[in-house]
Every structure is written in C-alpha cells, then in structure tokens.
Design an enzyme around this catalytic site. Structure first.
Site, PDB file in Angstrom:
ATOM      1  N   CYS A 237      31.992 -71.712   5.651  1.00 45.95           N
ATOM      2  CA  CYS A 237      32.197 -71.906   6.685  1.00 45.95           C
ATOM      3  C   CYS A 237      31.868 -71.879   8.361  1.00 45.95           C
ATOM      4  CB  CYS A 237      31.221 -70.228   7.047  1.00 45.95           C
ATOM      5  SG  CYS A 237      29.133 -70.973   6.635  1.00 45.95           S
TER       6      CYS A 237
ATOM      7  N   CYS B 161      25.044 -65.800   3.479  1.00 47.19           N
ATOM      8  CA  CYS B 161      23.946 -66.522   4.723  1.00 47.19           C
ATOM      9  C   CYS B 161      22.823 -66.611   4.108  1.00 47.19           C
ATOM     10  CB  CYS B 161      24.430 -65.357   5.584  1.00 47.19           C
ATOM     11  SG  CYS B 161      26.019 -65.535   6.161  1.00 47.19           S
TER      12      CYS B 161
HETATM   13 FE1  FES Z   1      28.258 -68.929   7.063  1.00 45.54          FE
HETATM   14 FE2  FES Z   1      27.062 -66.506   7.744  1.00 45.54          FE
HETATM   15  S1  FES Z   1      29.008 -67.043   7.788  1.00 45.54           S
HETATM   16  S2  FES Z   1      26.070 -68.850   6.554  1.00 45.54           S
END
Ligand code: FES
Length: 127
Positions: free
Chosen positions: A35, A104
């Site tokens: 991400c 996360c």
């Molecule tokens: Fe990457 Fe939450 S989407 S840390």
C-alpha cells in the site's frame, strides 16, 4: 455496521502522540510495500521505561489509528513489556479492525519493535 469502530474514528480524527522526538533513544521506521504506507516511531527511554513516544504516519485511517493507540499502550511501560505488544492487542484496543485492514496494525507492532531494537543496539554500543 459501520466500517470502523468509534475508537478507530476517534484515534484517526484526534491522533495521540503525533510528532517527533529530536533526541530519541530509539527510532523505528517501517513501510508496507503493497500500500506504500510508512510509519515512524520515536521513543524516549529512561531506566528501561518508555517515558515518551511519538509517531509520524503517512498512511490510511487504520494505520493512523493503530499508531495512535499503540503509542498510548506502550507509554509508561517497561521495554520488555512493549516488546511483547502484538498487532492483535492494538486492534483489540481499537475495538477491532476490518480483516483487510489488519495489516495496518502490523505496521504499528513492527515499528515499535524496530524502535526498541534500535534502542537496545545503541545501549549495547555504550557499554
Ligand atoms: Fe496500508 Fe493501511 S492500507 S497501512
């Protein structure tokens, strides 16, 4: 059901312990390659007790809420107790995270571990 618990929203909208500790005793930075989110934790440690902790997180709502909650959980704790903090405990303290957002909270666990390892390696160099 709402996607996020009230606690997640509270810590996302009013994150605790945001910032930098200039003379930190331990710093840990981690990122999630998928991400692209990044988390950095700063620790001030006196006599093996975490006296102050700050974070900078460039990431999603869950990452910010996880950093905020994790810093609250380890503040005032012994180094060895903070070492044992898991992402599950962070997520539970937030009254849960959606499954696909659990990674996360892993960032918070890893950033804290890295900062504690940094502290321990600096300490062993002083000897
Ligand atoms: Fe990457 Fe939450 S989407 S840390």
């Amino acid at each position: 059901m709402a996607l996020y618990s009230d606690k997640v929203m509270d810590h996302f909208l009013k994150p605790r312990n945001v910032g930098v500790i200039e003379d930190a005793d331990g710093i840990g930075e981690v990122g999630n390659a998928r991400c692209g989110d990044i988390m950095k934790i700063y620790l001030k440690i006196d006599d093996d007790i975490i006296t102050d902790v700050k974070f900078e997180t460039f990431g999603c709502a869950s990452a910010i809420a996880s950093s905020s909650m994790a810093t609250e959980l380890i503040k005032g704790q012994k180094v060895e107790d903070a070492m044992a903090l898991t992402n599950k405990a962070v997520a539970e303290a937030l009254d849960g995270l959606p499954d696909y957002k659990m990674h996360c909270s892993v960032l918070a666990e890893e950033a804290i571990q890295k900062a504690l390892e940094d502290y321990q390696s600096k300490k062993s160099q002083e000897k």
